[in-house]
Design a protein around this motif. Sequence first.
Motif, PDB file in Angstrom:
ATOM      1  N   LYS A 145       7.803  -1.654  10.547  1.00  0.00           N
ATOM      2  CA  LYS A 145       7.993  -3.101  10.735  1.00  0.00           C
ATOM      3  C   LYS A 145       7.956  -3.453  12.215  1.00  0.00           C
ATOM      4  N   GLY A 146       8.595  -2.595  13.030  1.00  0.00           N
ATOM      5  CA  GLY A 146       8.597  -2.841  14.466  1.00  0.00           C
ATOM      6  C   GLY A 146       7.211  -2.756  15.067  1.00  0.00           C
ATOM      7  N   LEU A 147       6.436  -1.766  14.629  1.00  0.00           N
ATOM      8  CA  LEU A 147       5.053  -1.634  15.107  1.00  0.00           C
ATOM      9  C   LEU A 147       4.229  -2.857  14.730  1.00  0.00           C
ATOM     10  N   SER A 148       4.388  -3.301  13.511  1.00  0.00           N
ATOM     11  CA  SER A 148       3.613  -4.454  13.038  1.00  0.00           C
ATOM     12  C   SER A 148       4.011  -5.723  13.779  1.00  0.00           C
ATOM     13  N   TYR A 149       5.287  -5.845  14.096  1.00  0.00           N
ATOM     14  CA  TYR A 149       5.771  -7.025  14.822  1.00  0.00           C
ATOM     15  C   TYR A 149       5.160  -7.100  16.217  1.00  0.00           C
ATOM     16  N   ARG A 150       5.018  -5.931  16.861  1.00  0.00           N
ATOM     17  CA  ARG A 150       4.504  -5.903  18.234  1.00  0.00           C
ATOM     18  C   ARG A 150       2.979  -5.935  18.311  1.00  0.00           C
ATOM     19  N   ALA A 151       2.309  -5.623  17.213  1.00  0.00           N
ATOM     20  CA  ALA A 151       0.845  -5.564  17.216  1.00  0.00           C
ATOM     21  C   ALA A 151       0.253  -6.963  17.029  1.00  0.00           C
ATOM     22  N   THR A 152      -0.798  -7.248  17.760  1.00  0.00           N
ATOM     23  CA  THR A 152      -1.386  -8.589  17.764  1.00  0.00           C
ATOM     24  C   THR A 152      -1.910  -9.008  16.399  1.00  0.00           C
ATOM     25  N   TYR A 153      -2.540  -8.058  15.691  1.00  0.00           N
ATOM     26  CA  TYR A 153      -3.227  -8.434  14.453  1.00  0.00           C
ATOM     27  C   TYR A 153      -2.542  -7.921  13.192  1.00  0.00           C
ATOM     28  N   LEU A 154      -1.273  -7.539  13.297  1.00  0.00           N
ATOM     29  CA  LEU A 154      -0.530  -7.074  12.124  1.00  0.00           C
ATOM     30  C   LEU A 154       0.633  -8.015  11.841  1.00  0.00           C
ATOM     31  N   ASN A 155       1.177  -7.891  10.619  1.00  0.00           N
ATOM     32  CA  ASN A 155       2.301  -8.729  10.217  1.00  0.00           C
ATOM     33  C   ASN A 155       3.161  -7.973   9.208  1.00  0.00           C
ATOM     34  N   ASP A 156       4.111  -8.661   8.574  1.00  0.00           N
ATOM     35  CA  ASP A 156       5.007  -8.010   7.609  1.00  0.00           C
ATOM     36  C   ASP A 156       4.232  -7.401   6.447  1.00  0.00           C
ATOM     37  N   GLU A 157       3.180  -8.091   6.021  1.00  0.00           N
ATOM     38  CA  GLU A 157       2.370  -7.562   4.921  1.00  0.00           C
ATOM     39  C   GLU A 157       1.688  -6.260   5.327  1.00  0.00           C
ATOM     40  N   SER A 158       1.271  -6.168   6.580  1.00  0.00           N
ATOM     41  CA  SER A 158       0.656  -4.942   7.089  1.00  0.00           C
ATOM     42  C   SER A 158       1.651  -3.792   7.043  1.00  0.00           C
ATOM     43  N   ALA A 159       2.893  -4.069   7.472  1.00  0.00           N
ATOM     44  CA  ALA A 159       3.928  -3.035   7.472  1.00  0.00           C
ATOM     45  C   ALA A 159       4.216  -2.556   6.055  1.00  0.00           C
ATOM     46  N   THR A 160       4.270  -3.497   5.113  1.00  0.00           N
ATOM     47  CA  THR A 160       4.522  -3.138   3.715  1.00  0.00           C
ATOM     48  C   THR A 160       3.392  -2.290   3.151  1.00  0.00           C
ATOM     49  N   ALA A 161       2.157  -2.683   3.458  1.00  0.00           N
ATOM     50  CA  ALA A 161       0.999  -1.927   2.975  1.00  0.00           C
ATOM     51  C   ALA A 161       0.970  -0.525   3.577  1.00  0.00           C
ATOM     52  N   ALA A 162       1.299  -0.420   4.857  1.00  0.00           N
ATOM     53  CA  ALA A 162       1.315   0.886   5.519  1.00  0.00           C
ATOM     54  C   ALA A 162       2.397   1.773   4.926  1.00  0.00           C
ATOM     55  N   TYR A 163       3.567   1.199   4.668  1.00  0.00           N
ATOM     56  CA  TYR A 163       4.653   2.005   4.100  1.00  0.00           C
ATOM     57  C   TYR A 163       4.319   2.439   2.679  1.00  0.00           C
ATOM     58  N   THR A 164       3.693   1.590   1.910  1.00  0.00           N
ATOM     59  CA  THR A 164       3.254   1.963   0.563  1.00  0.00           C
ATOM     60  C   THR A 164       2.263   3.117   0.627  1.00  0.00           C
ATOM     61  N   ALA A 165       1.331   3.065   1.581  1.00  0.00           N
ATOM     62  CA  ALA A 165       0.366   4.158   1.759  1.00  0.00           C
ATOM     63  C   ALA A 165       1.079   5.452   2.143  1.00  0.00           C
ATOM     64  N   PHE A 166       2.101   5.340   2.994  1.00  0.00           N
ATOM     65  CA  PHE A 166       2.909   6.491   3.394  1.00  0.00           C
ATOM     66  C   PHE A 166       3.573   7.132   2.177  1.00  0.00           C
TER      67      PHE A 166
END
Length: 198
Positions: A145-166
Amino acid sequence: MNYLAHAHLSFNEPDILLGNMISDFVKGKQKFTYSEEIQKGIVLHRAIDQFTDEHAVTAEAKKVFKPAIGLYAGAFIDVVYDHFLALDTTERTEGEWKQFSSDTYAVLQQYTYVPERFARMLTYMSSQDWLFNYRYRWGIQNTFKGLSYRATYLNDESATAAYTAFEHNYEHLQACYQQFFPLLKAFAWEQYLYLCKK
């Protein structure tokens, strides 16, 4: 690699540790404002990152995250490697990892001349015990979530998708770590010995 790996691969040398941890916050000629030993840590950090980024095993691991976060996959893989390192009892027991985390914060907090952004981050790192908590899946979820917050083109949905992939590829990612980390450790040790001879 992420913070736990860089700390672990500083081989118990305080100045090397500081350089290894602040490297991403030091740009251009700023490196030369630090002592030679700290500069060696900065160089070691960059060698570790290059080895990691260019390795075939890391390229394979990145495939897990690319559909969700594209070019940011490398940063997320660094966090994943830290997760499996924090659980790696061939490196340290759980109790030793806990002590190592506390010792690392204590060493870093002794230095007064550090980049301002790193000093702010270290406050959060130590108070929330990032290094030890990488072992927990909730720690990884929070870091994503922290990475997605700091990244220009990511958001909460990105963090959720990444964690699901993990979660869905956990065993595959663990196998990538198990294959890669011994190679990285050997490389980092060789680089450390080379730098110490300078």
